[in-house]
Every structure is written in structure tokens, then in C-alpha cells.
Design a protein around this motif. Sequence first.
Motif, short mmCIF file in Angstrom:
data_model
loop_
_atom_site.label_atom_id
_atom_site.label_comp_id
_atom_site.label_asym_id
_atom_site.label_seq_id
_atom_site.Cartn_x
_atom_site.Cartn_y
_atom_site.Cartn_z
N PHE A 211 8.60 23.36 13.06
CA PHE A 211 9.72 22.58 12.54
C PHE A 211 9.37 21.95 11.19
O PHE A 211 10.25 21.78 10.34
N GLU A 212 8.11 21.65 11.00
CA GLU A 212 7.70 21.04 9.74
C GLU A 212 7.89 21.99 8.55
O GLU A 212 8.25 21.55 7.45
N LEU A 213 7.61 23.28 8.74
CA LEU A 213 7.65 24.20 7.61
C LEU A 213 9.05 24.34 7.02
O LEU A 213 9.23 24.14 5.81
N PRO A 214 10.09 24.66 7.80
CA PRO A 214 11.42 24.75 7.19
C PRO A 214 11.89 23.41 6.62
O PRO A 214 12.57 23.38 5.59
N ALA A 215 11.50 22.31 7.28
CA ALA A 215 11.89 21.00 6.74
C ALA A 215 11.25 20.77 5.38
O ALA A 215 11.89 20.23 4.46
N SER A 216 10.00 21.19 5.23
CA SER A 216 9.30 20.99 3.95
C SER A 216 9.95 21.80 2.83
O SER A 216 9.83 21.46 1.65
N ARG A 217 10.64 22.88 3.20
CA ARG A 217 11.31 23.75 2.24
C ARG A 217 12.78 23.40 2.05
O ARG A 217 13.50 24.07 1.31
N GLY A 218 13.22 22.36 2.77
CA GLY A 218 14.63 21.98 2.70
C GLY A 218 15.56 22.96 3.37
O GLY A 218 16.77 22.98 3.10
N GLU A 220 17.47 23.44 6.10
CA GLU A 220 18.06 22.75 7.25
C GLU A 220 18.64 23.74 8.25
O GLU A 220 18.61 23.50 9.46
N ALA A 221 19.15 24.87 7.75
CA ALA A 221 19.76 25.85 8.66
C ALA A 221 18.73 26.42 9.63
O ALA A 221 18.97 26.49 10.85
N LEU A 222 17.57 26.82 9.11
CA LEU A 222 16.54 27.37 9.99
C LEU A 222 15.98 26.28 10.90
O LEU A 222 15.72 26.53 12.09
N LEU A 223 15.79 25.09 10.37
CA LEU A 223 15.31 23.98 11.20
C LEU A 223 16.25 23.76 12.38
O LEU A 223 15.81 23.62 13.53
N ARG A 224 17.55 23.75 12.12
CA ARG A 224 18.52 23.54 13.20
C ARG A 224 18.48 24.69 14.20
O ARG A 224 18.56 24.48 15.42
N GLN A 225 18.36 25.92 13.70
CA GLN A 225 18.26 27.06 14.59
C GLN A 225 17.06 26.93 15.53
O GLN A 225 17.16 27.21 16.73
N LEU A 226 15.93 26.51 14.97
CA LEU A 226 14.72 26.37 15.78
C LEU A 226 14.88 25.29 16.84
O LEU A 226 14.47 25.47 17.99
N VAL A 227 15.47 24.16 16.47
CA VAL A 227 15.67 23.08 17.43
C VAL A 227 16.62 23.53 18.53
O VAL A 227 16.35 23.33 19.73
#
Length: 525
Positions: A211-218, A220-227
Amino acid sequence: MSTRLAPMLNPDFDNAFVRELPGDPDTGPGIRQVGQAWSRVDPTPVAAPRLLAYSAEMARRLGFTEADAASQEFARVFAGNALLPGMQPFAANYGGHQFGQWAGQLGDGRAITLGELVNEAGERWELQLKGAGLTPYSRTADGRAVLRSSIREFLCSEAMHHLGVPTTRALSLVGTGELVERDMFYDGHPEMEPGAVVCRVAPSFIRFGNFELPASRGDEALLRQLVDFCIRRDYPQLRGEGQALYAQWFAQVCERTAVMIAHWMRVGFVHGVMNTDNMSILGLTIDYGPYGWIDNFDPGWTPNTTDRHQRRYRFGQQPQVAYWNLGRLAGALSLLFDDVAPLQDGLRRYVETYTAADRDNTARKLGLVECRDEDIGLMQALQDLLTQAEVDMTLFFRRLADLDPLAPEPALFSEAFYDDGKRDAAEPELREWLSRYATRMQQQDLPELMRRDTMNAANPRYVLRNYLAQQAIDQATQGDISGVTELLDVMRRPYDDQPGREAYAAKRPDWARSRAGCSMLSCSS
């Protein structure tokens, strides 16, 4: 490229991670930055796969028979030389904070997931090979693992499970028939060592760093998909939607992490590399590198040579480090929240859960019906004494169950001291503490047998001390795997007295105090 078999082995696979999350469009072998959740990659075949050891319990749970495990096909599959129908191997993409610093993209550099097996009970188990070859995340490494580190991971995964500690599991240990170059202590003296592959098993290998990696890259779409995916697959019991659901999930992650850390502290386990990429989203102990059990009680001890100066991941600081790591996860998830208050609530849940679990540890390890406020001071005084007098944690607490409250004698603990001079100097203080403890025992209405049973269920007789693992490694390196299988069998019943196996419960011998592999280890260990 691995070959596919028409197998005698016939498990069912349902590979949700690769089906539901975006994958790397580049399927080439090169090292690269990846913007998706995973990369397709096949294990690299090895020269001469040979099964060295396996966990019979884990094999049965996955649906493999004894005959399956004895087959050459089993060794080929779990060395990375063959795939079963339904396997879709991949390496996961994640980042992480390493020793407190953001490290960017890391990913599975030598771990390759074969697939998600679903057993007859409906349990989902991810099968992952460690040491199976290069991936897009291998950076400057070779993607392989040596026998010594593989034995340590195999044994510890199973030992921790039988201790009752939340952990990933191990299915198999396979020799590769190849040599791997390693500089064990990064001191310019590399050696060629026998290679091996471990198949480790867990419901999920998702880490904070995913979760940290997509967040660090901004992103949000991938971060939400992962969650959303993690909640749907790994936390199906949660109900709700949106930020309220995310808050529930984060609070659960915090609770599970707190329970895991409390178990580590109960049995004296030190992880050694508590980077955020080594923190499981399910609250499982994951990635067994330079771990260790404290012998003499020392809150400042770390088994990791890389951490020997900073001692960030020392035994006594593990609860604080876990909280810090959860804070980094919360920071990543904040992109999905309008207000950070729910994330702060989750962090408070960690503190509350850990505090309650630590009090429970105190009660169980001391044989108390309940942990009163004054018992916290009683335990702290004991820990201070154990530290100053260089006393073996495992031996002391196990012998404490045998103490006669009507005649509390320090001599009961003589074998737990590492230094005779410190033992003699500490005798008056130990006698005074035992007197306080005996008085506390007499204040509660608990049958003596019940007290002993409670304590012996919390204080193991056997733990996987580094010197025991190293002895098994030395034998295995010479071609004799019996030390590994015997040690695995001992660790299956860590709370039971096992007649004839007293040597496995002995304190660290003097020769092991500073020997390589028996005290501190490197990240290549």
C-alpha cells in the motif's frame, strides 16, 4: 522456463491476486520499475531438485499425501522446475521503509508465488517459493537462496506456529544441486554455498509496503484497488462501505499486529528486520531472515549485524517499531480518507490491544488469575534482574512454575545463569523478588497444579535457539539432514517435556556466544 505437468498432484487453484489486480504488461526478465501490483514471472529451474524436508501437517492441510511428498514430481514443483495446472506464478510489487528510511520500490526479489490453492475445507493458501530465481524486483541480487538461510526459514516458520505465534508456514525445503555465492557478513569474503528453495505458505503475503508504494507515487486508484481487494479476499467478515469500512479494516490490522508482537515478546523472539515491507497485513510473522530468540534476557539485543550499531529492531523496542510501522501504513491510507481521525483511532486500538495482551502475558507467565497494576511492577523488577544478572529467559520462566511458594529458593534457577559471579551477586535480590512473588501467589485462590499448567502453557520448554539451528545447518551442509528433521520434530511440541531431548532445552553453550550463525546474523543468513 518451467514445464507444466499432467500431475499426480491435483490441487485446486483460484488465483484472485492476478485475476483481480492489474499486472505488469512487460513480461520480460529485466529489472525495472513497475506501476502495477504484480509481474508475471516463472521460477528458474535448478539442476538437481531433491526434497530435503517437509512439514507433514502443512502438507496434509493443503491436501498433499505422504506419497505426493515422496514423489520426484513434488520436488520438481517446489524447486521451481515444473508447474501444476492452475498455477500462475508472479512476483508482487511493493515498497517499504527500511531501517526507518523510505526505500522506494522493493518487491519480491527472490520470492515467486505459484498460485492460491484452495483446500477441501475452503481455506485459501498462497504457495510461494523463496529462492526460485530472478524477478523484475531482484535489483542487484541473483534471486537465489542458500541452504543455511532456507533451513532457518523452514524451521522457524513451523516452530513459531507450534508456539502459538501468528506466522506464515513452510511446506517444503528442496535442495537445488547448485552452488550460490554469498558474502555472509558483507566483509569481502564471499563463498560458494549449497542452494535451496523453501515453499512458504500463508493465506496472504500482502505487506504494508504493498500500500505504501502506490501511495508514494500518488496512485490513488491502485491504492484503492489494493485495499478493496484485501478486504474482499482477506477480511471477508467486515461489513460496510467506503471510509467506514476502510477504518474497520485498518483497526483490524492494528489489532492483529498488536497480538502478534505480544506473542513475540512472550516467547522471547526477535525478528531482526522489522521493515514495513516485512510486516504482514494479516498480522503474521513474515520473512525470517536474521531472527533469533534471546538467550540471556536482554531488551537491547538484536540478532541483525546490519542493525548492530543503531539497534533499531532490538527485542525491547519491537512494540514501538510496530506502532511506527502502522503509522507509515496509516500515512499511505490517508489518501483514501477525508479525515485522519479514523486512522488515529486505529493506532489507539493497537496501543489498547497490545497493552491488554501484555498484561495477559504477565498473568500467564507468572501464573496469576489476573494481572493487577502492581503485577506490572513485579514483572518489571524481574526483567531488570534477569537483564543485570544475565539470566536465560526461557529457562527461568519454565523453572518458575516449579517454585514452591512456601519455600522459594534461588537455587532452583542456578542453571539459568550464564555467569557464576553475576549469579552469586544477584542471589540476595533474587531471593527478595521470589519472596514477593510467593506472597503474591498466596494471595490468590488458584490450585497449585492449575498454576503450573497455566505457566507451562505460556512459557515454552523448547525454542529455536540460534545455536540449535546452526548445528542442524552444519550437519545438512555435510549432507546429513537428520538434524533438521529432528529439530523440526522437537519444535512440534515446544510446551511439553520430551524425555531424552533435554539437550534441546539447554541454554546457549559458551562456544556459541560469538560464533557465526549462533549469535548475530546478517540479512544473507
